[in-house]
Design a protein around this motif. Structure first.
Motif, PDB file in Angstrom:
ATOM      1  N   ASN A 365       0.818  -1.215   0.000  1.00 24.40           N
ATOM      2  CA  ASN A 365       0.000   0.000   0.000  1.00 24.40           C
ATOM      3  C   ASN A 365       0.849   1.260   0.000  1.00 24.40           C
ATOM      4  O   ASN A 365       0.516   2.234  -0.676  1.00 24.40           O
ATOM      5  CB  ASN A 365      -0.950   0.000   1.198  1.00 24.40           C
ATOM      6  N   ARG A 368       2.447   1.757  -3.475  1.00 29.66           N
ATOM      7  CA  ARG A 368       1.464   2.254  -4.452  1.00 29.66           C
ATOM      8  C   ARG A 368       1.192   3.737  -4.240  1.00 29.66           C
ATOM      9  O   ARG A 368       1.069   4.501  -5.204  1.00 29.66           O
ATOM     10  CB  ARG A 368       0.168   1.451  -4.330  1.00 29.66           C
ATOM     11  N   ARG A 399     -12.049   7.815  -6.019  1.00 21.41           N
ATOM     12  CA  ARG A 399     -11.653   6.651  -5.222  1.00 21.41           C
ATOM     13  C   ARG A 399     -10.301   6.079  -5.658  1.00 21.41           C
ATOM     14  O   ARG A 399      -9.690   5.319  -4.920  1.00 21.41           O
ATOM     15  CB  ARG A 399     -12.744   5.577  -5.327  1.00 21.41           C
ATOM     16  N   ASP A 408      -4.534   0.735   8.112  1.00 22.98           N
ATOM     17  CA  ASP A 408      -5.638  -0.120   8.561  1.00 22.98           C
ATOM     18  C   ASP A 408      -5.032  -1.457   8.976  1.00 22.98           C
ATOM     19  O   ASP A 408      -3.842  -1.695   8.775  1.00 22.98           O
ATOM     20  CB  ASP A 408      -6.699  -0.272   7.459  1.00 22.98           C
ATOM     21  N   VAL A 411      -6.028  -8.144   7.623  1.00 18.77           N
ATOM     22  CA  VAL A 411      -6.859  -9.277   8.028  1.00 18.77           C
ATOM     23  C   VAL A 411      -6.030 -10.534   7.772  1.00 18.77           C
ATOM     24  O   VAL A 411      -5.700 -10.831   6.624  1.00 18.77           O
ATOM     25  CB  VAL A 411      -8.183  -9.303   7.243  1.00 18.77           C
ATOM     26  N   ASP A 428     -17.961  -9.432   8.444  1.00 18.81           N
ATOM     27  CA  ASP A 428     -16.579  -9.478   7.947  1.00 18.81           C
ATOM     28  C   ASP A 428     -15.570  -9.851   9.029  1.00 18.81           C
ATOM     29  O   ASP A 428     -14.372  -9.887   8.751  1.00 18.81           O
ATOM     30  CB  ASP A 428     -16.192  -8.101   7.379  1.00 18.81           C
TER      31      ASP A 428
ATOM     32  N   ARG B  15     -12.179 -11.925  -2.256  1.00 20.05           N
ATOM     33  CA  ARG B  15     -12.818 -11.187  -1.169  1.00 20.05           C
ATOM     34  C   ARG B  15     -11.941  -9.997  -0.775  1.00 20.05           C
ATOM     35  O   ARG B  15     -10.786 -10.167  -0.428  1.00 20.05           O
ATOM     36  CB  ARG B  15     -13.017 -12.100   0.040  1.00 20.05           C
ATOM     37  N   TYR B  16     -12.501  -8.822  -0.858  1.00 16.09           N
ATOM     38  CA  TYR B  16     -11.767  -7.616  -0.482  1.00 16.09           C
ATOM     39  C   TYR B  16     -12.286  -7.088   0.847  1.00 16.09           C
ATOM     40  O   TYR B  16     -13.486  -6.913   1.012  1.00 16.09           O
ATOM     41  CB  TYR B  16     -11.932  -6.529  -1.550  1.00 16.09           C
ATOM     42  N   PHE B  17     -11.366  -6.800   1.775  1.00 19.93           N
ATOM     43  CA  PHE B  17     -11.759  -6.232   3.059  1.00 19.93           C
ATOM     44  C   PHE B  17     -11.649  -4.706   3.055  1.00 19.93           C
ATOM     45  O   PHE B  17     -12.140  -4.059   3.956  1.00 19.93           O
ATOM     46  CB  PHE B  17     -10.905  -6.805   4.189  1.00 19.93           C
ATOM     47  N   ARG B  18     -10.947  -4.152   2.042  1.00 18.79           N
ATOM     48  CA  ARG B  18     -10.788  -2.695   1.964  1.00 18.79           C
ATOM     49  C   ARG B  18     -11.283  -2.229   0.601  1.00 18.79           C
ATOM     50  O   ARG B  18     -10.832  -2.741  -0.435  1.00 18.79           O
ATOM     51  CB  ARG B  18      -9.318  -2.292   2.111  1.00 18.79           C
ATOM     52  N   ALA B  19     -12.168  -1.251   0.603  1.00 19.74           N
ATOM     53  CA  ALA B  19     -12.809  -0.817  -0.639  1.00 19.74           C
ATOM     54  C   ALA B  19     -11.803  -0.311  -1.670  1.00 19.74           C
ATOM     55  O   ALA B  19     -12.015  -0.443  -2.868  1.00 19.74           O
ATOM     56  CB  ALA B  19     -13.834   0.273  -0.323  1.00 19.74           C
ATOM     57  N   ARG B  21      -8.949  -1.408  -2.387  1.00 20.08           N
ATOM     58  CA  ARG B  21      -7.984  -2.394  -2.852  1.00 20.08           C
ATOM     59  C   ARG B  21      -8.141  -2.823  -4.324  1.00 20.08           C
ATOM     60  O   ARG B  21      -7.162  -2.822  -5.071  1.00 20.08           O
ATOM     61  CB  ARG B  21      -8.019  -3.581  -1.896  1.00 20.08           C
TER      62      ARG B  21
END
Lengths: 560, 74
Positions: A365, A368, A399, A408, A411, A428, B15-19, B21
């Protein structure tokens, strides 16, 4: 000496260890008293381990480096008993604005859904964060800090490590069973052991200037792409406490860092950004470059690396200190169980599996973001600028703007400690995710709690959702009673819509029904939660065998 | 309006946990596709890419709206 802050001086004291004939043994030693080293030490002491911290300096961070602390890092610090002062002193912010060539193209609001104790982010100078952590360390039994104790040699052994430590009174030696290395991005211990952290160096320089001003800017994050006062580059404006503002200027690779941090160079840049009539004083300036890299493995026998020593990211996204605090959150309970002989040593390997995965995500992240902010070719600049232009008109482009994906939690979906879902859940909160917070009322271990995460201390918990009649089934009650007596005790917490007054088990009232909603829970739903508040397993209906298998798995005691 | 302009990046089965991504995954792939190309090669790649995507969309109502939206402000 700063305008708004005076660095405390922590006294060096000679200890008996320095005159001992043989190296004195300490079970656990932490190298480095930055946020991550202190996080490790405080957590260890809170969990009942004796711990010794060695730091080569005698004060907190000189100048504020890290500025932005995330909800999850603060939740960890809250469990360690030191988040409240930080939140009180810090600036809580939630609005971010993005400008392109002076025009507002995007505004975002980080307001978390209501019903969370901790805000999305606070901004606070790193020296305050560290000072509050030092104060917290001093309250804890079994925790000793030695300032001006610089580690100069580390000899790893099968059952620990031997250290040579230099002090104002000369060198002495120590030994330990476990060594946590949190001595920062340019880790000396890493070099001493001949270990590498490898990745990508970015060819760009950034100037940070902390200024004091009593201006009327709101507490928002302003990111400017290609502003008229700093053509072709980017800038960032962010508020800290005491009316100190963090300004960040992209400079380009060709600039001379020593030249650029001189006040006569910095002040005109600040004036150009804020306007001629704004009154300010320069507090601190620094020019930095950055890398995105990590060590291939965070554990080397009994030597464990955490924070920037183990992995490093670009500053965009506040993923440095925030992820380091999640490292120690992950590590210390595992180390405790291993040191107490309750779990096998390979539990520590899961620290590597989980936090290396998280580091990769943070590096991805932040790389990027860096690539978006500093395009490397003509075509990538065209795409970047087209995104910003279209963002004025279209949601999708807004976005795609990447001015830093703010920290964040990863997971940990692939963790070997997880028991994969067998039952269907729409929530989730899959195994490997951090438990969500919710307002509750109740008592846990005699402590009054008002938030779900406050109820989850450094033990394993079983959160069992019940209806207003509470838990009546005798078999389940017996199972939970016996789970409390196991070598790794499981602490059951009942949660329901009404006060339960259960005379055996702690219970919480889900006052707004948010815990049940966030967990997609019905009466009978159970969540097994690790000491670091991560979900290990969840079921619609509790089964003693499944529970004991999941607990064994979450502590690396299952058959491989 | 036939052209979708709300955020539409996704990867079926993932499956994405962060929009953010899937959009960031796309953006990285886009920039990566241009790696080591000179400016002229990049322009040719973009032209080919536009033609491929336009054929995939096919619906001329969508394409005309997209062409208009892209041309605005130039």
């Amino acid at each position: 000496m700063f305008l708004t802050y005076t660095n405390p001086v922590y006294e060096y004291r000679k200890t008996a260890d320095q005159s001992a004939a043989q190296p004195v043994h300490h079970p656990l030693i932490v190298v480095g008293a930055g946020p991550i080293g202190m996080g490790a030490a405080i957590d260890a002491a809170v969990q009942g381990l004796d711990v010794l911290v060695l730091d080569d300096n005698n004060t907190v961070s000189v100048g504020s480096r890290a500025v932005c602390y995330s909800k999850r890092a603060l939740e960890v610090l809250d469990r360690l008993g030191c988040a409240e002062r930080m939140i009180d002193k810090g600036v809580t912010w939630q609005v971010g604005k993005v400008f392109f060539q002076d025009e507002l193209v995007h505004r975002f609001d980080l307001l978390p859904r209501p019903g969370h104790k901790i805000p999305a982010f606070i901004n606070l100078q790193q020296y305050y964060l560290e000072e509050y952590m030092v104060d917290r360390m001093r309250q804890l039994d079994g925790l000793e800090v030695r300032w001006k104790n610089r580690v100069t040699a580390v000899v790893p052994r099968d059952d620990g490590a031997e250290l040579t430590v230099d002090t104002p009174d000369g060198e002495y030696r120590l030994s330990c069973d476990w060594l946590i290395v949190a001595d920062g991005a340019n880790s000396d211990v890493r070099s001493m052991l001949g270990l590498q952290s490898s990745g990508k160096v970015f060819e760009d320089r950034f100037l940070i200037a902390d200024i004091v001003m009593k201006a009327d800017f709101p507490p928002e994050r302003w990111f400017n792409f290609d502003p008229s006062y700093h053509r072709g580059q980017s800038t960032l404006l962010h508020k800290q406490s005491d009316n100190v503002w963090r300004l960040d200027f992209q400079l380009g690779w060709d600039k001379d860092p020593e030249e650029e941090k001189k006040p006569e160079k910095v002040i005109p840049r600040v004036r150009a950004m804020l306007g001629e009539d704004v009154d300010f004083e320069l507090e601190w300036a620094s020019v930095y470059t950055f890398q995105c890299r990590r060590m291939p493995r965070f554990r080397h026998g009994r030597v464990i690396f955490a924070g920037d020593a183990a992995h490093q990211v670009s500053p965009f996204g506040a993923r440095g200190a925030n992820s380091g605090l999640q490292d120690t959150d992950n590590l210390i309970w595992k180390l405790r169980l291993v040191m107490q002989g309750r779990a096998p040593e390979r539990l520590i390997d899961s620290y590597c599996d989980e936090r290396e995965y998280a580091a990769d995500e943070n590096i991805l992240n932040s790389t990027r973001s860096t690539d978006f902010i500093t395009p490397k070719s003509k075509v990538s600049r065209h795409f970047r600028d087209a995104t910003l232009e279209l963002a004025k008109r279209f949601d999708f482009a807004r976005r795609l703007i990447n001015s830093g994906r703010l920290s964040d939690t990863a997971v940990l979906v692939d963790s070997p400690l997880n028991t994969p879902d067998g039952d269907a859940f729409s929530s989730d909160l899959v195994p490997g995710s951090v438990m969500d917070d919710a307002p509750v009322i109740g008592h846990v271990g005699g402590r009054a709690v008002h938030w779900l995460l406050e109820a989850l201390d450094a033990r394993f918990h079983l959160l069992l959702f019940v209806d207003e009649d509470g838990l009546k089934d005798e078999q389940t009650r017996e199972m939970l009673r016996s789970a409390q007596q196991q070598p790794i005790p499981l602490h059951p917490v009942l949660i329901g819509p009404r006060p339960l007054n259960d005379d055996v088990f702690d219970s919480l009232v889900d006052t707004e029904g948010l815990a049940a909603a966030r967990c997609d829970a019905r009466p009978g739903t159970a969540y097994l939660i690790r000491p670091d508040q991560h979900v290990a397993a969840r079921w619609r209906r509790l089964d003693p065998q499944a529970l004991s298998r999941a607990l064994a798995r979450a502590t690396a005691q299952n058959e491989e | 309006m036939h052209l979708k302009t709300d955020y539409n990046f996704h990867d079926p089965g993932q499956r994405y946990f962060r929009a953010y991504r899937p959009g960031d995954d796309f953006y990285e792939a886009l920039i990566e596709a241009h790696r080591d190309l000179d400016d002229e090669q990049s322009e040719r790649l973009n032209a080919r890419l536009i033609l491929l995507l336009c054929n995939h969309i096919g619906d001329l109502r969508v394409l005309r709206e997209a062409l208009d939206a892209a041309r605005e402000d130039l």
